[in-house]
Motif scaffolding. Structure first.
Motif, PDB file in Angstrom:
ATOM      1  N   THR A  25       0.838  -1.200   0.000  1.00 38.56           N
ATOM      2  CA  THR A  25       0.000   0.000   0.000  1.00 38.56           C
ATOM      3  C   THR A  25       0.871   1.248   0.000  1.00 38.56           C
ATOM      4  OG1 THR A  25      -1.832  -1.095   1.137  1.00 38.56           O
ATOM      5  CG2 THR A  25      -1.737   1.304   1.286  1.00 38.56           C
ATOM      6  N   GLN A  26       1.997   1.201   0.706  1.00 34.70           N
ATOM      7  CA  GLN A  26       2.835   2.384   0.863  1.00 34.70           C
ATOM      8  C   GLN A  26       3.944   2.486  -0.178  1.00 34.70           C
ATOM      9  OE1 GLN A  26       3.959   3.285   4.994  1.00 34.70           O
ATOM     10  NE2 GLN A  26       2.463   1.783   5.678  1.00 34.70           N
ATOM     11  N   TYR A  27       3.758   1.857  -1.320  1.00 35.32           N
ATOM     12  CA  TYR A  27       4.751   1.990  -2.388  1.00 35.32           C
ATOM     13  C   TYR A  27       4.918   3.446  -2.814  1.00 35.32           C
ATOM     14  CZ  TYR A  27       0.879   2.673  -5.586  1.00 35.32           C
ATOM     15  OH  TYR A  27      -0.233   3.191  -6.208  1.00 35.32           O
ATOM     16  N   ILE A  28       3.888   4.274  -2.617  1.00 31.74           N
ATOM     17  CA  ILE A  28       3.988   5.679  -3.008  1.00 31.74           C
ATOM     18  C   ILE A  28       5.069   6.406  -2.211  1.00 31.74           C
ATOM     19  CG2 ILE A  28       1.610   5.858  -3.793  1.00 31.74           C
ATOM     20  CD1 ILE A  28       0.926   7.184  -1.139  1.00 31.74           C
ATOM     21  N   LEU A  29       5.431   5.862  -1.040  1.00 31.65           N
ATOM     22  CA  LEU A  29       6.498   6.447  -0.235  1.00 31.65           C
ATOM     23  C   LEU A  29       7.836   5.784  -0.513  1.00 31.65           C
ATOM     24  CD1 LEU A  29       4.548   6.496   3.128  1.00 31.65           C
ATOM     25  CD2 LEU A  29       4.759   8.343   1.458  1.00 31.65           C
ATOM     26  N   ASN A  30       7.814   4.693  -1.268  1.00 36.05           N
ATOM     27  CA  ASN A  30       9.035   3.952  -1.533  1.00 36.05           C
ATOM     28  C   ASN A  30       8.911   3.260  -2.891  1.00 36.05           C
ATOM     29  OD1 ASN A  30      11.553   2.803  -1.174  1.00 36.05           O
ATOM     30  ND2 ASN A  30      10.817   1.139   0.137  1.00 36.05           N
ATOM     31  N   ASN A  31       8.821   4.066  -3.950  1.00 40.56           N
ATOM     32  CA  ASN A  31       8.707   3.506  -5.290  1.00 40.56           C
ATOM     33  C   ASN A  31       9.922   2.660  -5.672  1.00 40.56           C
ATOM     34  OD1 ASN A  31       6.287   4.187  -7.060  1.00 40.56           O
ATOM     35  ND2 ASN A  31       6.667   6.160  -6.069  1.00 40.56           N
ATOM     36  N   TYR A  32      10.972   2.776  -4.894  1.00 31.34           N
ATOM     37  CA  TYR A  32      12.159   1.956  -5.121  1.00 31.34           C
ATOM     38  C   TYR A  32      11.826   0.466  -5.076  1.00 31.34           C
ATOM     39  CZ  TYR A  32      16.727  -0.156  -4.098  1.00 31.34           C
ATOM     40  OH  TYR A  32      17.852  -0.947  -4.101  1.00 31.34           O
ATOM     41  N   LEU A  33      10.810   0.080  -4.291  1.00 27.03           N
ATOM     42  CA  LEU A  33      10.401  -1.320  -4.226  1.00 27.03           C
ATOM     43  C   LEU A  33       9.934  -1.842  -5.581  1.00 27.03           C
ATOM     44  CD1 LEU A  33       8.383  -1.411  -0.886  1.00 27.03           C
ATOM     45  CD2 LEU A  33      10.595  -2.491  -1.317  1.00 27.03           C
ATOM     46  N   LEU A  34       9.387  -0.944  -6.400  1.00 27.30           N
ATOM     47  CA  LEU A  34       8.832  -1.341  -7.690  1.00 27.30           C
ATOM     48  C   LEU A  34       9.741  -0.981  -8.859  1.00 27.30           C
ATOM     49  CD1 LEU A  34       5.139  -0.158  -7.180  1.00 27.30           C
ATOM     50  CD2 LEU A  34       6.160  -2.358  -6.586  1.00 27.30           C
ATOM     51  N   ASN A  35      10.652  -0.026  -8.658  1.00 27.71           N
ATOM     52  CA  ASN A  35      11.428   0.498  -9.780  1.00 27.71           C
ATOM     53  C   ASN A  35      12.886   0.728  -9.381  1.00 27.71           C
ATOM     54  OD1 ASN A  35      12.455   1.987 -11.969  1.00 27.71           O
ATOM     55  ND2 ASN A  35      10.477   2.930 -12.370  1.00 27.71           N
ATOM     56  N   PRO A  36      13.817  -0.060  -9.924  1.00 28.58           N
ATOM     57  CA  PRO A  36      15.225   0.099  -9.547  1.00 28.58           C
ATOM     58  C   PRO A  36      15.852   1.398 -10.021  1.00 28.58           C
ATOM     59  CG  PRO A  36      15.014  -1.422 -11.390  1.00 28.58           C
ATOM     60  CD  PRO A  36      13.622  -1.136 -10.908  1.00 28.58           C
ATOM     61  N   ALA A  37      15.174   2.134 -10.919  1.00 29.37           N
ATOM     62  CA  ALA A  37      15.718   3.397 -11.423  1.00 29.37           C
ATOM     63  C   ALA A  37      15.790   4.463 -10.332  1.00 29.37           C
ATOM     64  CB  ALA A  37      14.884   3.907 -12.590  1.00 29.37           C
ATOM     65  N   LEU A  38      15.149   4.225  -9.181  1.00 22.81           N
ATOM     66  CA  LEU A  38      15.227   5.184  -8.080  1.00 22.81           C
ATOM     67  C   LEU A  38      16.471   5.001  -7.221  1.00 22.81           C
ATOM     68  CD1 LEU A  38      11.951   5.054  -8.667  1.00 22.81           C
ATOM     69  CD2 LEU A  38      11.907   6.376  -6.572  1.00 22.81           C
ATOM     70  N   SER A  39      17.294   4.019  -7.520  1.00 24.11           N
ATOM     71  CA  SER A  39      18.526   3.806  -6.752  1.00 24.11           C
ATOM     72  C   SER A  39      19.353   5.088  -6.726  1.00 24.11           C
ATOM     73  CB  SER A  39      19.360   2.687  -7.388  1.00 24.11           C
ATOM     74  OG  SER A  39      18.626   1.491  -7.502  1.00 24.11           O
ATOM     75  N   GLY A  40      19.638   5.610  -5.536  1.00 22.74           N
ATOM     76  CA  GLY A  40      20.487   6.795  -5.406  1.00 22.74           C
ATOM     77  C   GLY A  40      19.830   8.105  -5.756  1.00 22.74           C
ATOM     78  N   ILE A  41      18.498   8.206  -5.680  1.00 20.60           N
ATOM     79  CA  ILE A  41      17.811   9.441  -6.061  1.00 20.60           C
ATOM     80  C   ILE A  41      17.887  10.495  -4.952  1.00 20.60           C
ATOM     81  CG2 ILE A  41      15.518   8.843  -5.195  1.00 20.60           C
ATOM     82  CD1 ILE A  41      14.377  10.072  -7.778  1.00 20.60           C
ATOM     83  N   LEU A 141      15.574  18.883 -15.098  1.00 22.76           N
ATOM     84  CA  LEU A 141      14.989  17.578 -15.402  1.00 22.76           C
ATOM     85  C   LEU A 141      16.055  16.482 -15.389  1.00 22.76           C
ATOM     86  CD1 LEU A 141      12.171  16.472 -16.177  1.00 22.76           C
ATOM     87  CD2 LEU A 141      12.869  16.678 -18.575  1.00 22.76           C
ATOM     88  N   ASN A 142      15.706  15.350 -14.763  1.00 22.19           N
ATOM     89  CA  ASN A 142      16.569  14.171 -14.753  1.00 22.19           C
ATOM     90  C   ASN A 142      15.825  12.956 -15.298  1.00 22.19           C
ATOM     91  OD1 ASN A 142      17.817  15.702 -12.100  1.00 22.19           O
ATOM     92  ND2 ASN A 142      19.348  14.458 -13.169  1.00 22.19           N
ATOM     93  N   LEU A 143      16.585  12.073 -15.926  1.00 26.27           N
ATOM     94  CA  LEU A 143      16.062  10.772 -16.351  1.00 26.27           C
ATOM     95  C   LEU A 143      17.009   9.702 -15.824  1.00 26.27           C
ATOM     96  CD1 LEU A 143      14.097   9.020 -18.061  1.00 26.27           C
ATOM     97  CD2 LEU A 143      15.769   9.236 -19.927  1.00 26.27           C
ATOM     98  N   SER A 144      16.465   8.738 -15.125  1.00 24.50           N
ATOM     99  CA  SER A 144      17.296   7.645 -14.622  1.00 24.50           C
ATOM    100  C   SER A 144      16.811   6.324 -15.201  1.00 24.50           C
ATOM    101  CB  SER A 144      17.265   7.591 -13.088  1.00 24.50           C
ATOM    102  OG  SER A 144      15.960   7.324 -12.620  1.00 24.50           O
ATOM    103  N   VAL A 145      17.759   5.416 -15.407  1.00 26.52           N
ATOM    104  CA  VAL A 145      17.450   4.055 -15.847  1.00 26.52           C
ATOM    105  C   VAL A 145      18.091   3.113 -14.844  1.00 26.52           C
ATOM    106  CG1 VAL A 145      17.217   4.628 -18.274  1.00 26.52           C
ATOM    107  CG2 VAL A 145      19.468   4.055 -17.382  1.00 26.52           C
ATOM    108  N   GLY A 146      17.393   2.019 -14.535  1.00 28.33           N
ATOM    109  CA  GLY A 146      17.900   1.137 -13.507  1.00 28.33           C
ATOM    110  C   GLY A 146      17.638  -0.324 -13.789  1.00 28.33           C
ATOM    111  N   VAL A 147      18.399  -1.166 -13.101  1.00 29.38           N
ATOM    112  CA  VAL A 147      18.258  -2.611 -13.230  1.00 29.38           C
ATOM    113  C   VAL A 147      18.374  -3.238 -11.849  1.00 29.38           C
ATOM    114  CG1 VAL A 147      20.728  -2.874 -13.698  1.00 29.38           C
ATOM    115  CG2 VAL A 147      19.142  -4.685 -14.384  1.00 29.38           C
TER     116      VAL A 147
END
Length: 335
Positions: A25-41, A141-147
């Protein structure tokens, strides 16, 4: 209710390719759980640990425990950006900060995610390392890509099965545990007041079967796709209003749609709500104890047919902002 093991194995084979990842439910506070592109944001090491009990009141309903941490590499800081070193009075969530915002410098981010998910006799332990590169597209503006890459261990606890026939022949061919590779990809576009991203988990096609019997070994893992977007509005310099949406697709399950909203008050606490189409409503709240520690809680009220059996879902998350150079408590850049 007693079930034959053969029926269970057939169910897994026929339907095991629906929802296979934990639901948050709280993925909105931690989108990193769903998307690795947030690593180091963020400009600090962001650590979160949480526990979710889904559909309380139903025996053997899903339960998930997770821990996630990510951070940026290097020591570059630019004035007025997510990786900058602000003045003591500078608030990374204030209206003034966003008006003077500049994009973060190009940088790398890394992290790790571990979760343990249990539903009935099935248990999954998943561990992934993540990497992202944040590219500066323009001044704001930033664009990140992650794996994310790792492994998962799926276990079937036969002891949890209650059989009508204790000598069910399928039991002789049961695969108790299996280890599989895991891979996810994601992209994330972000600025001072908005974000948008897409990710796909479980990209690698893997068979998911718990027997060597050809009749019941047709199960498989399928990709989980997520598209997320949100925007931050200021009611005044002390109160921000952030609506967001997420669309999830897991073939052959129906398209899932979430709508979320969060209202933050000063630098101490926030409240929010969420709606998942034909599934649930949720209420959320969080409190910042210091610039280091925060705690959040959410409660889901089930609206599907499970509402007749479930007392709702609970989720609690502890956050630590390690090496936090900001002087204010509300240092998370977007949320």
């Amino acid at each position: 209710m007693k079930k034959k093991l053969t029926i269970l194995l057939l169910f897994i084979a026929m339907h095991g390719y629906a929802q296979q990842r934990p639901q948050y439910t709280q993925y909105i506070l931690n989108n990193y759980l769903l998307n690795p592109a947030l690593s180091g944001i963020e400009n600090y090491t962001d650590f979160k640990a949480g526990y979710r009990k889904q559909w309380a009141g139903i025996n053997d309903a899903p339960q998930t425990t997770f821990a996630a941490v990510h951070w940026s590499l290097g020591d570059k800081y630019l004035w007025k950006n997510p990786l900058s070193l602000p003045e003591k009075s500078d608030d990374p969530r204030s209206d003034d900060y966003t008006q003077n915002y500049t994009a973060s410098p190009a940088h790398h981010g890394v992290g790790a995610i571990v979760f343990y998910d249990k539903a009935g006799p099935l248990a999954t332990l998943n561990a992934n390392l993540t990497y992202a590169y944040h590219l500066q597209l323009s001044g704001t503006l930033n664009l990140s890509v992650g794996v994310a890459a790792g492994v998962k261990r799926v276990n079937l606890n036969v002891q949890d099965l209650v059989l009508e026939n204790g000598n069910d022949p399928a039991l002789k061919n049961t695969i108790i545990a299996q280890t599989k590779p895991d891979l996810a990809l994601g992209v994330w576009l972000y600025g001072a007041q908005f974000f948008a991203g897409a990710s796909v988990q479980q990209i690698l096609p893997q068979r998911l079967a718990f027997t060597t019997d050809d009749v019941y070994n047709q199960g498989k893992e399928v990709p989980h796709a997520f598209v997320t977007a949100g925007y931050k509005l200021f009611i005044d310099d002390e109160i921000s209003f952030i609506p967001s949406v997420m669309v999830k697709y897991v073939k052959p399950a129906p398209l899932s749609f979430d709508a979320n909203v969060k209202v933050s008050f000063k630098d101490r606490f926030w409240v929010g709500g969420s709606y998942r189409h034909k599934d649930s409503y949720a209420a959320m709240a969080g409190f910042n104890f210091s610039k280091l520690v925060n705690l959040t809680y959410s409660y889901d009220l089930t609206t599907s047919e499970l509402k007749n059996f479930s007392n709702g879902s609970h989720e609690i998350v502890l956050g630590l902002q390690l090496n936090n150079i900001y002087q204010t408590m509300r240092s998370m850049r977007m949320w």
